[in-house]
Design an enzyme around this catalytic site. Structure first.
Site: not given
Ligand code: SAH
Length: 454
Positions: A80, A160, A287, A337, A412
């Protein structure tokens, strides 16, 4: 200027990572443990061409934005870094970080855009539904906690405030068991010993609890006693539904190994998000701040302006959480994905929720998305939620070719968002709305939703 020198300096700003920013002899100084409007004595840590790093030795004049940290371990633990700054000020620092990245790195003029204040948590504590506690032998005992900043030295913790109390309780039950049975925790250097981590997942809305014991060995002496202890414990706010032994016998930093052995209960726990059910296994991406995830998704969906005439492309869809939330209002949703198991979960989640207008493709976005667009797939709205490194020109070019009315970018990492925003704005899109969301209070992390329109 040499490391070790003590300087007296005024702090003029806050860096996004929680350090104070000063100027000394024409150089920028990042001062660990200081915040804006303070006068401090600081010790120089490192000397670089254009900047210095330092740490506070004494606060000569304290700032109004400083708060006494809520955690006794805040000086040692790396979790943190903003905890010495009042929460409302943390939110301002995060909004500023997003705006600075978009304007300075992305060259974006935000005057024409609506920039929202950072969406805050009512209570910036106990927000994480997943906790991973490393376990180590210290002074002949197994202890669990967190790593000290930039190290692999475990700081022993009994609780924590970022996570649920139930998660800390589970960690303490595991380390007590190891000490009672005189079982050695894993030693990273020698590769000997057993338990490496205690990984806990909490279904915030379902109140289901999963405890994963990550061990270098498949056998742990008297493990059934631990299972019994966990089963008979009354966890704060949660019901134990799953105990899993995860075997990670590799000398690496990955949290989990490939093999799960269910010791008690189910292989997965369940949770709900915006009224939809999701099954979560140890390996699932989910998440970690469920309350703010709902804020994030609601904001993203409101920016997307989806209705029953719209086809939505959800790129980097994980286990399909955004896709399925969007499907309720859309004509059709297509998720892309790279992780096969996540696509398997996304399809299962669609089925479990009775959603028929969502389909999923497994593969790298930079390969799958150009192919889909070339084959004539339409996309009225594109939602993209890439990992920290952001998207790439192949994927973005394919999106531009598809010419959606709206692109909703969930990010992010402000720096990669800014880079991708630059590309999109150079190719016919403009930034309309920017909404930072605080998913990780007291940390340097910030999530942003950015709406681009054609
Ligand atoms: N939208 C989702 C996940 C976001 S995290 C949610 O809100 O839960 C980002 C995601 O991108 C992860 O699941 C990861 O496996 C995927 N990822 C990473 N590189 C990638 C790529 N080159 N092509 C497709 N997906 C990818």
């Amino acid at each position: 200027m040499k490391p070790g020198k003590i300087i007296e300096t005024e702090i003029i700003n806050n860096a996004p990572d929680g350090r104070g920013v000063a100027r000394y002899n024409g150089l920028v100084v990042f001062v660990h443990g200081a915040c804006a409007q303070e006068l401090v004595k600081a010790k120089i840590f490192t000397v670089h061409k254009t900047y210095l790093t330092a740490g506070v030795v004494e606060i000569l004049k304290s700032s109004e934005i400083r708060q006494k940290s809520f955690c006794v371990n805040s000086d040692k633990c790396g979790g943190c870094p903003l905890s010495h700054i009042k929460y409302d000020e943390q939110l301002k620092i995060k909004k500023q970080a997003v705006c600075d990245a978009l304007t300075r790195l992305g060259g974006i003029d935000l005057n024409g855009a609506q920039v929202f204040d950072t969406a805050k948590m009512e209570e910036p504590f106990r927000f994480r539904n997943k906790m991973v506690f490393p376990v180590e032998n210290i002074g002949g005992r197994a202890v669990g906690g967190f790593y000290a900043a930039k190290s692999h030295n475990v700081i022993e913790l009994s609780d924590c405030l970022s996570g649920e109390k139930a998660a800390s309780e589970a960690m303490l039950l595991v380390t007590d068991f190891l000490n009672r049975e005189k079982i050695s925790a894993y030693n990273e250097k020698t590769g000997k010993g057993t338990v490496r981590r205690v990984f806990v997942r909490c279904g915030k809305n379902s109140h289901e609890l999963m405890v994963v014991i990550v061990s270098a060995t498949e056998k742990i002496k008297n493990i059934e006693n631990l299972v019994q202890t966990l089963k008979s414990h009354k966890f704060d706010g949660y019901i134990l539904k799953s105990v899993i032994l995860n075997v990670n016998d590799k000398k690496n930093n990955l949290v989990l190994g490939a093999k799960n052995i269910t010791l008690y209960g189910k292989d997965e726990i369940e949770d709900t998000l915006l009224g939809l059910k999701f099954n979560i296994s140890p390996h699932s991406f989910y998440q970690v701040n469920p309350a703010q995830t709902e804020v994030l998704y609601k904001t993203a969906l409101s920016f997307a302006e989806i209705d029953k005439t719209k086809t939505v492309l959800d790129i980097y869809c994980g286990i399909g959480t955004i896709s399925l939330c969007a499907a309720k209002d859309a004509k059709q949703v297509v998720g892309v994905e790279i992780v096969e198991k996540a696509i398997f979960d996304a399809e299962k989640n669609a089925k479990n929720n009775g959603i028929k207008n969502a389909s999923f493709f497994c593969g790298a976005a930079e390969e799958v998305v150009p192919k889909l667009i070339e084959q004539g797939a339409s996309a009225d709205v594109v939602i993209i939620d890439p990992p920290r490194k952001g998207s790439d020109e192949k994927t973005l070019s394919a999106i531009i070719q598809a010419a959606p009315e709206r692109i909703v970018y969930v990010s992010c990492n402000p720096a990669s968002l800014a880079r991708d925003a630059k590309f999109l704005t150079q190719n016919g899109y403009e930034v309309k709305k920017v909404a930072p969301v605080d998913m990780f209070p007291n940390s340097e992390h910030i999530e942003t939703i950015c709406l681009f329109t054609k």
